[in-house]
Structures are given as C-alpha cells and as structure tokens.
Design a protein around this motif. Structure first.
Motif, PDB file in Angstrom:
ATOM      1  N   GLU A 156      11.464 106.106 -22.050  1.00 38.84           N
ATOM      2  CA  GLU A 156      12.380 105.796 -23.148  1.00 38.84           C
ATOM      3  C   GLU A 156      13.896 105.838 -22.873  1.00 38.84           C
ATOM      4  O   GLU A 156      14.606 104.885 -23.552  1.00 38.84           O
ATOM      5  CB  GLU A 156      12.311 106.755 -24.561  1.00 38.84           C
ATOM      6  N   ILE A 159      14.889 102.691 -20.964  1.00 42.48           N
ATOM      7  CA  ILE A 159      15.093 101.620 -22.001  1.00 42.48           C
ATOM      8  C   ILE A 159      16.645 101.709 -22.415  1.00 42.48           C
ATOM      9  O   ILE A 159      17.218 100.556 -22.834  1.00 42.48           O
ATOM     10  CB  ILE A 159      13.643 101.411 -22.849  1.00 42.48           C
ATOM     11  N   VAL A 160      16.746 102.665 -23.273  1.00 43.84           N
ATOM     12  CA  VAL A 160      18.069 102.828 -23.954  1.00 43.84           C
ATOM     13  C   VAL A 160      19.179 102.267 -22.823  1.00 43.84           C
ATOM     14  O   VAL A 160      20.026 101.558 -23.174  1.00 43.84           O
ATOM     15  CB  VAL A 160      18.307 104.323 -24.517  1.00 43.84           C
ATOM     16  N   GLU A 164      22.105  99.347 -22.713  1.00 43.90           N
ATOM     17  CA  GLU A 164      23.315  99.274 -22.468  1.00 43.90           C
ATOM     18  C   GLU A 164      23.865  98.228 -21.329  1.00 43.90           C
ATOM     19  O   GLU A 164      24.540  97.661 -21.461  1.00 43.90           O
ATOM     20  CB  GLU A 164      23.902 100.698 -22.115  1.00 43.90           C
ATOM     21  N   TYR A 230      14.056  97.396 -20.273  1.00 41.88           N
ATOM     22  CA  TYR A 230      14.629  97.080 -21.577  1.00 41.88           C
ATOM     23  C   TYR A 230      14.133  95.625 -21.931  1.00 41.88           C
ATOM     24  O   TYR A 230      13.662  95.206 -23.361  1.00 41.88           O
ATOM     25  CB  TYR A 230      16.105  96.935 -21.770  1.00 41.88           C
ATOM     26  N   ASN A 233      10.734  95.923 -23.090  1.00 41.63           N
ATOM     27  CA  ASN A 233      10.694  96.526 -24.615  1.00 41.63           C
ATOM     28  C   ASN A 233      10.904  95.357 -25.713  1.00 41.63           C
ATOM     29  O   ASN A 233      10.107  95.427 -26.606  1.00 41.63           O
ATOM     30  CB  ASN A 233      11.483  97.554 -24.552  1.00 41.63           C
ATOM     31  N   LEU A 234      11.708  94.652 -25.294  1.00 38.65           N
ATOM     32  CA  LEU A 234      12.420  93.666 -26.061  1.00 38.65           C
ATOM     33  C   LEU A 234      11.242  92.536 -26.511  1.00 38.65           C
ATOM     34  O   LEU A 234      10.878  92.216 -27.559  1.00 38.65           O
ATOM     35  CB  LEU A 234      13.323  92.800 -25.391  1.00 38.65           C
TER      36      LEU A 234
END
Lengths: 286, 595
Positions: A156, A159-160, A164, A230, A233-234
């Motif tokens: 997680e 991903i954050v 960025e 990321y 995840n998108l």
C-alpha cells in the motif's frame, strides 16, 4: 432428428444460411488443425552464442536496412536514418521489438505500438545480439518490475509513493489516468493502460523515442516498481464515479454535459411542450 | 373500478388545500397578489423552456451545494490524509483537498452529491448559453427587453466566474493548474500585474489564502448576486410577459398560452423534476472530476489533459493558439500572448454580447415594442451573425482541447494550432455568408408558398403531354403566420443640408447608419402585398379548376385537399385542444389589462 432436419432445410434459403454454414466450416477446419497438427518443437536449450548468432541472422533481415549490418546506424543528410544500436542494451530491444514498435511499420514522427512481428524467442535472440555489440541496460527480471514482488505489507505504501513519483514525473505527458497525451509535431505519449509491467520498466530505463531516460540514479529500481504498482492499482481500482468518459479530463466531461445533459433536457422540453392540456370533467367517468 | 352507486351522494367537503389557502390568506393577504399571477399566461413552445433548464439546475446546485458545504473545509492548512482511499493515504495535503476526498469516499452519498453538483454546474451554464442563443436568434432581446438581455449577460458572466471558483475549491492538481493560469492572467497586466497577484493570493502564489477567499465568493457573494439577478430577470419576464411566435390570434397586444395554474405550474414544476432526474442520473452514472486521480495540488506537477471546464474552453483555446508575442518597454515586459487572449479578447467578446441589442436597434432604427418573435430567416444578418459567432466559439473551443483532439484523431498538435490561427478569421465570415444566403433562400421559399402554394407531389399531365407539379394554396392559418412579420424600412440618411440650407449634423454617422441599414434589410424579400396575394389566390383557383377539368372524378379530393386536412396543415394547439388562455398586453403600460 427428422424434425431438426426438416427445420434446417426449411431455412436453407434464409439469407443467413450461407454465413452460418461458412462459420461452421471454418470452425471445423480450425478445430481439426489444432487437434491434428504436430506441436511446435520446443528447443530452449541452445547456448548464448547460438542465440546471438540467431539474433544476428534476424537482425540482418529485419533491422540492418536502417541500423546497419553491425548496428552502427545509417547516417543520412537529414540525420540518422536509423540510430546506432551499440550500447542501447537488451532492454531497449526487448521494449522496441517486444511492443511491436520495431520494425517500424512506416516512417513518421513516432513508431507506434503495432502488430508484434517476432515471437518471444526471436526478440530474445535479437536482444542478445544487440547486447553483444556493447554493454547497455539488460532486460529486467520479474523480481525487479513486478508489483507482486513487493511484500504484501509494504504494497500500500509502495502504491502511494508510486503515485507521487507518477504525478511528478509521468502525468505531464501520459495524463493523470495514464490514458496518454499529445506532444508537439505529431508525437505523443502513449497510453500506459494495459501495457505490460516489463515494458513500462524498460521504457523508463531506456527512454525510447520521445521519452526521457529515467536512469537508476534518477528513479531507483524499487521506485520504478512503485510506479508500476501505482499504474496497476489505477487499472484495478473500480471506477468510483461511474463511466470514465475516456479519462481525458474536463474535455470529455464537457462534451458529455452537452450531448447527454443538454440533449436530454431539450428532448424533455420538446416532449412537455408538445403535450396540450387535457381537461376531463369531474365525475364524467362515473 | 366498476361502480360507485352503492354510496350515497354527499356534499363535497371543503378541500384541505382550499382550507389551507384560506388560512394563509386570512393572515397574509396573499390572495390579492396570487389571484393575478395564478392565471398568468405562458405561451407553449419547447424553446421557451430552455431558460428553465438553467433555473432548475441552479436549484439543484443550491440543494447539492448546501450538502457539500456541510463537509467541505475551505482551508489550505496542511494535513495528513487518513481516509479510506488507499492510494493517497499518508500523503500531506491541504484540508480542502482532504475534505473533498472525504466527501467522495467517506460521506454517504457524498460522491453522488459532488458529481451532481458538478454536472448541474455544467448544465447551468450550458443552458444559459442555449437560452441566450434562442433569445438572440428570435429577436426576443428587442425593445422592451434590452435590460433583461443585459441581466442575462451578467448572469452568464457570473455563472462562469462561479463555476471557475468552484473548480478551484477541491485544491487538486487541476484546481491548482487552473488557478496558476488565473494568476498568470493577472500578472500579465502591465505595471500593476504582480501587485494585483499578491493582493489576490495574499502573497506569492499559491499562498494559503486563495481557497478560503474563493470559498466565500463561491458560496455567498456570487450565489447571492446570481439569486438577486435571477429574481430581477424573472420579475421583468412576468412584468413584460413572455414573447410568443406569431400565428392566428397571436398579436403584439396579447399572449396566447396556458395559465400558470394549473397547467403551466405542472409543466414547469414537472420540468424541475426532469432536470433534477437528469443531473441525478449523470451524477450517478458518469464520473466527473475524479479528484483522487489528480492528486493534491503541487506546483511542481502538471498533467496532460489539464483543461478548464467547458465554459472556459474558449478562453483556453484563445490562449493556446495565440502566437508567443512579447515586447519589453523600459524594462517592463508586456506579454501580448497573454494580455490579448486573456484580458482584452474576453472583454471585447463580452461587451459585444451585452451591447448587441443596442447596436442592432441603431442600425434598424427600430423603436417599436416587439412581443412577437421573429423567425431566424426573417432577420438574415442577425442569424448569420450568430452563425459566425458560433463558428468562432466552436473553433476556439476545439482549440482549447487541441491535445485531446491530437490524441484521439492522430493529428499533429502544431497543425491544429496553425489551422486554428487561420480558421478563426476565415471560417466565421464564411459561416456568416452561408447562413445569410440560406436565410434569404428560405424567405424566397416562404414567398413561393404564399404566392404559388405548396408542392403537393401530384404530377399532372397536360393534354399536350407536358408534366407539371400541382401546387395547392396553403391554409389561411399558415399564410397568416408567414405574413405576420414587420415591414422593414431601410434607413435613409438625411441630405447634407435641409430645406433651409442648414447643414445637418453628424452626416457621416447617418450615412454609415444608412449603409448598414441597407445591408441589413437590402436583400430581404419584401412581404407580398394584398393585391399580389389576392391575385395569386385567384390564379391558383383558376389553375386548379382547369386541372380538375382534365382529371376526372378523384381529383376533387386534391382540389380541396388543402382545406380538409391532408396532413400538410400545421395543427394549432390553441385552436382545437383545450381552450387556451389569452392575456392582454398594452404596449404603453404592460399589465394594466389585468387590473
């Protein structure tokens, strides 16, 4: 059975009869071929020198016209006809040929992701040959690019952080939803949706075509992997707001407002105005 | 429901509504006021409901906006996000953006309300535009409605500003990018630009004041102005009464339509629910401004596809295609590539829109009141001007989305820019010319209908073998409708000196006006005179009689087909359905007839 044949024969003059029979015939032929043809020979035991030699043969046929017989590049008065490939590395070949950008389908501002001409083994052989010309970035291992390789409990946060990095380095060309964007002179940043993690990684590593190189000093390998995490995840997160309208931002939203919103409102206005008042006297039915 | 014969007939109880109304009237004396307005007549036409879309979407905006304001925090204080959206958790962001994420993910129905609010805002301004186009193209802005046109123009401007303020509030990447452009526009002002920017943002961009400031503008200042002006707009509408299309029984002195109660209230009230339903469906089904994808605003970031909402698209397009001109005068840089498209051009366009009615009135010299609408074809220059303006607008609009066009249609970004730079000067005049000629051709077609009748599609063969199509006269109603337009008079400039030899003043201006007037009306088809019409009628009857003599039997059906309903006749709602209400209108003192 009799009934079936009777039914079928009753429809034999239908205008769909021809296409349906054709479909059946095609299915049958294709099915028989798959079932009966010999399985392709699988010979993965060839040595490195063999692979390089095989790659050279493929290179001479498919690439040397523009890149030269030894990958030294072909110069022309207006610039490189095909740039030298010494030192571009296997990763570059794996990206360009693996996504179908090379061999170039047609000259133009930018090579597009088109039909894949070479099989995976052939791409590997080509990459081995080009890598043998001079040292360059190697094809990353799955461990390096796959978001699955990130430990579960760190995913997680990865991903954050990847988000960025993505917003800082990538969105300016590739769009906030990775749906692609325009660049000057007919060039463009392609969509990243549905692109394989390996290819995304290689693109960052080698900077193909218009893209700048994000070397391992600029974006560390694990940071590249975070960006890929990321992106996945998108792709995997649900469309929270409803239909995405292409994920192009306010332009497509404005179009939807006019076409669906104003369109529906005006349609209802026409409907309301076209109905005259109907008056029925009280108790007229009783 | 078979029968109700078993129950005894009882006197009807006074209705509850009646009792409630009585209660209210005894205490407030509303009946006197309501009595007059309750029978207010509104003409029926779909295009008269376009303004209502704006009105009702404004109501939706108020309702959803109140909901959003309960959770939104207009603050740029930095917080760490800890809400339910995984991909942003733990990031530093402004409170405004964090609360927008909370509304989207943690407040029940919050995302729906946010999306409804945004879609309704898009519809609000779009509806104002459509309404403006309708009013413009039918000449409904003419005397006595110029003031209402001005109010409408200001409403449009305020609506756009309100929309821009709302766009900036979430403080996501798009908001910040939009504000950065606004900052650039302000800073482009020569000499005082930077001072203005510092004043606006309370320091260097972005600072931490702009969001609270925009919030007050967005929820208090501009909505208050909008409400007041909408009130004024509608009071003028009630006072002046609605315009109507010409037709039998419809004159400049009356309004034919349905009364407010019960019919128009039901239609308009029902339409509110339609608009509400459409925004709710859009909010529920279509994603708009997915702020969680843009991320918090960071001046170092930008995204492809950074566009304003559609109503700013024209300004964006102008900015995008303008050449990068810049001059340096005494150490002060004048950035023309921002000043002209960002400051001067919008002002010019707005002024043009606001003052159009006065410009047209000056050219036509028309000082009479108009309550009957003009068909677009009967004012070719006005219609053509609109076509040109719409072309201009559409081109700039497209230019504002040039990168999306380039991606979707595999175009070269630079080519789009070069094309637009030429096209905004070439295509609008072309559209003007086309629309003007088209209108005049339609006028010719109307004239042909009046004088020669409509084409029946019946081919006649004459005894000597020639073929001709039979024309039949149009109905009296249709003929009346076609004839119900003003007789135009080209303005003649006075001679240089009058009879006494005194030189006239402002001769140049008068001559210019005369020229403009000549161009304005010169190519119009004159209305047929009474003699022409009568002659045409006699001629048509004669012709029909001859033709009927040659075709036996069944032709009688054709001969008078036009008068007993062969499907060609317009069906008039006022004449055959429920009796329409008629309201008087006196041109000097509107409303006096109702007293």
């Amino acid at each position: 059975m009799r009934l079936l044949t009777a039914r079928l024969s009753a429809r034999r003059r239908s205008r769909f009869a021809g296409p349906v029979v054709l479909m059946f015939a095609l299915l049958l032929t294709g099915g028989l071929y798959t079932a009966l043809s010999p399985a392709s020979a699988d010979d993965a035991t060839s040595s490195d020198t063999d692979t390089v030699a095989k790659g050279r043969e493929l290179f001479l046929v498919g690439c040397s016209t523009c890149h030269g017989k030894n990958g030294e590049g072909v110069d022309s008065t207006t610039g490189w006809y095909g740039p030298p490939l010494v030192g571009v590395g296997a990763a570059s070949v794996d990206f360009q040929v693996g996504t179908g950008r090379m061999p170039l389908a047609a000259p133009g501002p930018q090579g597009a992701d088109r039909r894949h001409v070479y099989t995976d083994e052939e791409v590997e052989a080509l990459a081995a040959f080009v890598a043998s010309l001079g040292p360059g970035p190697v094809v990353p291992s799955e461990e390096e690019y796959s978001p699955d390789a990130i430990p579960e409990d760190e995913r997680e946060e990865a991903i954050v952080r990847g988000g960025e990095f993505f917003r800082t380095n990538c969105t300016a060309c590739h769009n906030f939803a990775a749906s692609g964007g325009a660049l000057p002179g007919g060039k463009y940043a392609p969509t990243l949706q549905g692109v394989e993690p390996k290819h995304v990684y290689e693109a960052m590593l080698t900077g193909p075509q218009q893209m700048p190189v994000f070397s391992d000093e600029v974006l560390k390998p694990e940071e590249k992997r975070q960006i890929i995490a990321y992106l996945r995840n998108l792709e995997e997160s649900p469309a929270y707001g409803g239909a995405q309208l292409g994920s192009y931002g306010p332009v497509s939203e404005g179009m939807a407002a006019w076409v669906f919103g104003i369109g529906a409102c005006v349609a209802f206005a026409v409907w309301i105005a076209s109905h005259t008042a109907r008056s029925t006297r009280k108790g007229a039915k009783a | 429901m078979s029968t109700n014969a078993k129950a005894a007939v009882k006197p009807a109880k006074p209705s509850k509504i009646g009792a409630a109304a009585n209660y209210a009237d005894e205490r407030t004396g509303m009946a006197g006021l309501a009595k007059k307005q309750i029978r207010k007549v509104f003409p029926d036409h779909w295009s008269f409901m376009l303004g209502e879309i704006a009105l009702w979407s404004f109501v939706v905006l108020l309702i959803t906006g109140v909901f959003l304001s309960l959770w939104y925090k207009p603050s740029m204080a930095e917080v760490v996000y800890n809400g339910s959206y995984d991909a942003l958790r733990g990031l530093h962001m402004s409170e405004a953006y964090a609360s927008t994420l909370d509304i989207s993910f943690d407040v029940r129905a919050g995302l729906l309300m946010r999306q409804m609010h945004h879609w309704a805002a898009m519809l609000f301004i779009a509806a104002m535009f459509v309404h403006l186009i309708r009013v413009f193209v039918t000449g409904a802005f003419r005397k006595p409605r110029e003031i209402n046109w001005l109010i409408g123009g200001v409403l449009l401007l305020l609506g756009i500003l309100e929309g821009f303020a709302g766009y900036s509030l979430p403080d996501d990447l798009l908001s910040g990018t939009g504000l950065r452009i606004a900052d650039g526009l302000v800073k482009a002002t020569p000499v005082v630009g930077t001072y203005m920017s510092f004043f606006l943002f309370g320091g260097e961009f972005p600072g931490d004041l702009i969001i609270p400031r925009l919030y007050i503008a967005h929820v208090l200042l501009i909505p208050g102005l909008l409400l007041a002006l909408i009130g004024a707009h509608m009071m003028l509408l009630v006072y002046q009464k609605h315009t109507q299309w010409p037709g039998p029984g419809r004159t400049n002195e009356n309004v034919v339509g349905y009364p407010m109660m019960p019919i128009y209230a039901a239609k308009a009230g029902g339409y509110f629910f339609v608009v509400f339903g459409i925004t709710a469906l859009m909010g529920g089904l279509m994603s708009i401004n997915p702020v969680w994808r843009f991320g918090p605003y960071n001046p170092a970031e930008v995204t492809a596809g950074s566009q304003p909402d559609w109503y700013m698209g024209v300004a964006e397009g102008l900015l995008r295609i303008f050449p990068g001109w810049e001059t340096s005068i005494f150490g002060v840089t004048a950035t023309w590539s921002v000043i002209i498209p960002g400051q001067i051009a919008p002002m010019l366009i707005l002024t043009g829109i606001l003052f159009y009615p006065f410009i047209e009135a000056w050219i036509t010299g028309d000082k009479s009141e108009h309550h009957l609408l003009e068909r677009p074809r009967n004012a070719p220059n006005r219609t053509a001007f609109l076509a040109a303006m719409m072309t201009f607008y559409g081109l700039l609009w497209a230019a504002g989305g040039n990168d999306i066009l380039a991606v979707l249609f595999n175009l070269n970004l630079n080519h789009i820019t070069y094309f637009m730079r030429v096209a905004i000067f070439v295509l609008p005049p072309l559209a003007f010319w086309l629309a003007r000629r088209w209108c005049i051709s339609l006028q010719r077609s109307d004239e042909a209908k009046l004088l020669h009748g409509y084409e029946t599609g019946v081919i006649m063969r004459s005894p000597d073998g020639g073929y001709s199509e039979r024309h039949a006269p149009i109905s009296a109603e249709e003929a009346y409708t076609l004839m119900a337009r003003d007789e135009e008079k080209v303005y003649e400039a006075p001679a240089g000196t009058d009879l006494n030899g005194v030189a006239a003043r402002k001769v140049r201006v008068m001559q210019l006006r005369s020229k403009a007037s000549k161009y304005w009306f010169g190519d119009n088809i004159r209305k047929p005179t009474r003699e022409q019409l009568e002659e045409a009628r006699a001629h048509a009857e004669h012709e029909l009689a001859i033709q009927d003599g040659h075709t036996n039997g069944h032709s009688n059906g054709h001969a008078d087909g036009h008068s007993n309903g062969d499907g060609r006749q317009p069906v008039r709602s006022g004449s055959h359905a429920a009796p329409a209400a008629i309201e008087g209108r006196s041109s000097t003192d509107p409303g006096s007839s109702e007293k």
